[in-house]
Design a protein around this motif. Structure first.
Motif, mmCIF file in Angstrom:
data_model
loop_
_atom_site.group_PDB
_atom_site.id
_atom_site.type_symbol
_atom_site.label_atom_id
_atom_site.label_comp_id
_atom_site.label_asym_id
_atom_site.label_seq_id
_atom_site.Cartn_x
_atom_site.Cartn_y
_atom_site.Cartn_z
ATOM 1 N N ILE A 147 0.879 -1.016 0.176
ATOM 2 C CA ILE A 147 0.085 0.022 -0.089
ATOM 3 C C ILE A 147 0.872 1.243 -0.195
ATOM 4 O O ILE A 147 0.596 1.939 -0.900
ATOM 5 C CB ILE A 147 -1.208 0.047 1.093
ATOM 6 C CG1 ILE A 147 -2.049 -1.036 0.984
ATOM 7 C CG2 ILE A 147 -1.758 1.431 1.193
ATOM 8 C CD1 ILE A 147 -3.109 -1.368 2.254
ATOM 9 N N PRO A 148 1.670 1.183 0.952
ATOM 10 C CA PRO A 148 2.477 2.660 0.757
ATOM 11 C C PRO A 148 3.443 2.882 -0.378
ATOM 12 O O PRO A 148 3.749 3.735 -0.943
ATOM 13 C CB PRO A 148 3.352 2.638 1.933
ATOM 14 C CG PRO A 148 3.256 1.146 2.678
ATOM 15 C CD PRO A 148 2.172 0.407 2.060
ATOM 16 N N VAL A 149 4.051 1.548 -0.835
ATOM 17 C CA VAL A 149 5.024 1.825 -2.220
ATOM 18 C C VAL A 149 4.172 2.115 -3.370
ATOM 19 O O VAL A 149 4.521 2.783 -3.851
ATOM 20 C CB VAL A 149 5.447 0.151 -1.987
ATOM 21 C CG1 VAL A 149 6.156 0.149 -3.574
ATOM 22 C CG2 VAL A 149 6.299 -0.032 -1.142
ATOM 23 N N ALA A 152 3.285 5.769 -2.942
ATOM 24 C CA ALA A 152 4.395 6.425 -3.196
ATOM 25 C C ALA A 152 4.497 6.384 -4.724
ATOM 26 O O ALA A 152 5.020 7.597 -5.281
ATOM 27 C CB ALA A 152 5.568 6.011 -2.696
ATOM 28 N N ALA A 153 4.412 5.395 -5.491
ATOM 29 C CA ALA A 153 4.542 5.325 -6.937
ATOM 30 C C ALA A 153 3.571 6.347 -7.755
ATOM 31 O O ALA A 153 3.865 6.870 -8.327
ATOM 32 C CB ALA A 153 4.466 3.920 -7.498
ATOM 33 N N GLY A 154 2.133 6.124 -7.033
ATOM 34 C CA GLY A 154 1.310 6.980 -7.731
ATOM 35 C C GLY A 154 1.622 8.640 -7.396
ATOM 36 O O GLY A 154 1.393 9.124 -8.440
ATOM 37 N N VAL A 155 2.049 8.912 -6.380
ATOM 38 C CA VAL A 155 2.587 10.436 -6.061
ATOM 39 C C VAL A 155 3.669 10.466 -6.896
ATOM 40 O O VAL A 155 3.590 11.998 -7.438
ATOM 41 C CB VAL A 155 2.896 10.755 -4.614
ATOM 42 C CG1 VAL A 155 3.348 11.734 -4.175
ATOM 43 C CG2 VAL A 155 1.568 10.278 -3.581
ATOM 44 N N THR A 156 4.706 9.831 -7.148
ATOM 45 C CA THR A 156 5.748 10.212 -7.723
ATOM 46 C C THR A 156 5.300 10.440 -9.468
ATOM 47 O O THR A 156 5.648 11.325 -10.070
ATOM 48 C CB THR A 156 6.618 8.890 -7.847
ATOM 49 O OG1 THR A 156 7.064 8.713 -6.702
ATOM 50 C CG2 THR A 156 7.907 9.408 -8.884
ATOM 51 N N GLY A 157 4.320 9.424 -9.951
ATOM 52 C CA GLY A 157 3.850 9.694 -11.089
ATOM 53 C C GLY A 157 3.284 11.096 -11.348
ATOM 54 O O GLY A 157 3.195 11.640 -12.298
ATOM 55 N N LEU A 158 2.282 11.389 -10.256
ATOM 56 C CA LEU A 158 1.528 12.354 -10.369
ATOM 57 C C LEU A 158 2.515 13.885 -10.125
ATOM 58 O O LEU A 158 1.958 14.526 -10.936
ATOM 59 C CB LEU A 158 0.705 12.626 -8.896
ATOM 60 C CG LEU A 158 -0.123 13.996 -8.718
ATOM 61 C CD1 LEU A 158 -1.379 13.769 -10.076
ATOM 62 C CD2 LEU A 158 -0.973 14.025 -7.558
ATOM 63 N N LEU A 159 3.542 13.903 -9.505
ATOM 64 C CA LEU A 159 4.207 14.901 -9.508
ATOM 65 C C LEU A 159 5.088 15.282 -10.705
ATOM 66 O O LEU A 159 5.386 16.202 -11.543
ATOM 67 C CB LEU A 159 5.352 14.978 -8.337
ATOM 68 C CG LEU A 159 4.634 14.896 -6.940
ATOM 69 C CD1 LEU A 159 5.855 14.766 -6.018
ATOM 70 C CD2 LEU A 159 4.263 16.273 -6.620
ATOM 71 N N PHE A 178 10.865 1.663 3.386
ATOM 72 C CA PHE A 178 9.824 0.490 3.296
ATOM 73 C C PHE A 178 10.359 -0.689 2.450
ATOM 74 O O PHE A 178 9.910 -1.904 2.425
ATOM 75 C CB PHE A 178 8.619 0.817 2.243
ATOM 76 C CG PHE A 178 7.767 2.148 2.972
ATOM 77 C CD1 PHE A 178 6.705 1.608 4.093
ATOM 78 C CD2 PHE A 178 7.740 3.347 2.818
ATOM 79 C CE1 PHE A 178 6.189 2.538 4.724
ATOM 80 C CE2 PHE A 178 6.989 4.293 3.277
ATOM 81 C CZ PHE A 178 6.329 4.006 4.275
ATOM 82 N N MET A 179 11.556 -0.475 1.660
ATOM 83 C CA MET A 179 12.026 -1.498 0.808
ATOM 84 C C MET A 179 13.557 -1.916 1.440
ATOM 85 O O MET A 179 14.025 -2.958 0.826
ATOM 86 C CB MET A 179 11.826 -1.455 -0.674
ATOM 87 C CG MET A 179 10.542 -0.973 -1.124
ATOM 88 S SD MET A 179 10.530 -0.842 -2.979
ATOM 89 C CE MET A 179 10.838 -2.209 -3.539
#
Length: 267
Positions: A147-149, A152-159, A178-179
């Motif tokens: 979920i957090p990963v 974060a990927a979605g936020v990265t793409g959004l930015l 997280f990883m």
């Protein structure tokens, strides 16, 4: 500013990306706007090209040092699709002033986070960066949560789609926390993610017919940036990551203040 000056600034931006695995787009957008006379939307378009090319050139050096986890980077990069396409649509809808006010808020937030993290890490193990991943295997203390990963990927793409930034400043902490990556592997793998996220956003703009920019200026800027990325790779191996982050945080804070003042003042 002369085209030679554009290449020189690009050299500096590439050095930031090569050293930190992050931050090129955050610097490129205001530089393209305020120093090179590009419109706000053209600057975010140009930044995507600069970030993608610079990361592509810096990536092989990191890979040769064993600092790129290809599978994790490809999976994370694929998940940036969750935000990259919507981010591109939002970019096209916002007026220039609103776009840059939001961008200024991003700059100041990133600055504060990086400075705080670097101050915390300087006296301790963060500056030493033992990077257990480079010795093989995932650490047993690594905390993996989809979920957090994915978030974060979605936020990265959004930015990336919204502001034309690579998102490495968001990816690196996620990889570490997280990883279970060491800092150097996190910055190396983030380059792969930046290429994917920027590529998706560029493709979306091309398909929609909104990806317009001054190719000559951007490619010259990118050329300097790519050279800087290659030259800064060895530097990142010698300077403690916390010191690099602190310096970058201060720089981003200054750029953020200048950006918000100029946006509000309309200059």
């Amino acid at each position: 500013m002369s085209l030679l000056g554009a290449a020189g600034i690009g050299l500096f931006v590439g050095a930031v990306v090569g050293a930190l695995g992050a931050g090129g787009g955050i610097i490129a957008v205001p530089v393209l706007t305020y120093l090179l006379g590009q419109s706000e939307h053209a600057a975010t378009n140009g930044s995507l090209v600069i970030v993608a090319l610079t990361a592509a050139v810096a990536l092989p050096g990191k890979a040769r040092r064993g600092q790129v986890r290809w599978r994790d980077g490809l999976v994370f990069g694929a998940m940036t699709l969750l935000g990259a396409v919507p981010g591109r649509f939002i970019n096209e809808l916002l007026d220039p002033e609103t776009l840059f006010l939001a961008f200024s808020a991003l700059l100041l937030t990133v600055s504060a986070v990086m400075i705080i993290r670097s101050i915390r890490d300087l006296p301790g193990e963060g500056s030493a960066d033992p990077d257990p991943q480079s010795r093989g295997g995932v650490t047993k203390t690594a905390v993996r949560s989809l979920i957090p990963v994915a978030g974060a990927a979605g936020v990265t793409g959004l930015l990336t789609g919204l502001f034309g930034v690579g998102g490495g400043f968001a990816v690196v902490p996620v990889f570490v926390v997280f990883m279970g990556f060491g800092v150097r592997q996190a910055t190396g793998t983030s380059l792969l993610v930046m290429i994917i996220a920027a590529g998706v956003s560029i493709l979306t703009g091309v398909v929609r017919g909104t990806f317009v920019l001054d190719w000559g200026l951007v490619l010259l800027f990118a050329s300097g940036s790519m050279v800087g990325g290659v030259l800064a790779g060895p530097l990142s191996q010698r300077v403690p990551p916390a010191m690099l982050s602190a310096a970058f945080g201060v720089l981003i804070g200054v750029v953020g203040i200048i950006t918000v003042v100029r946006t509000v003042a309309g200059v």
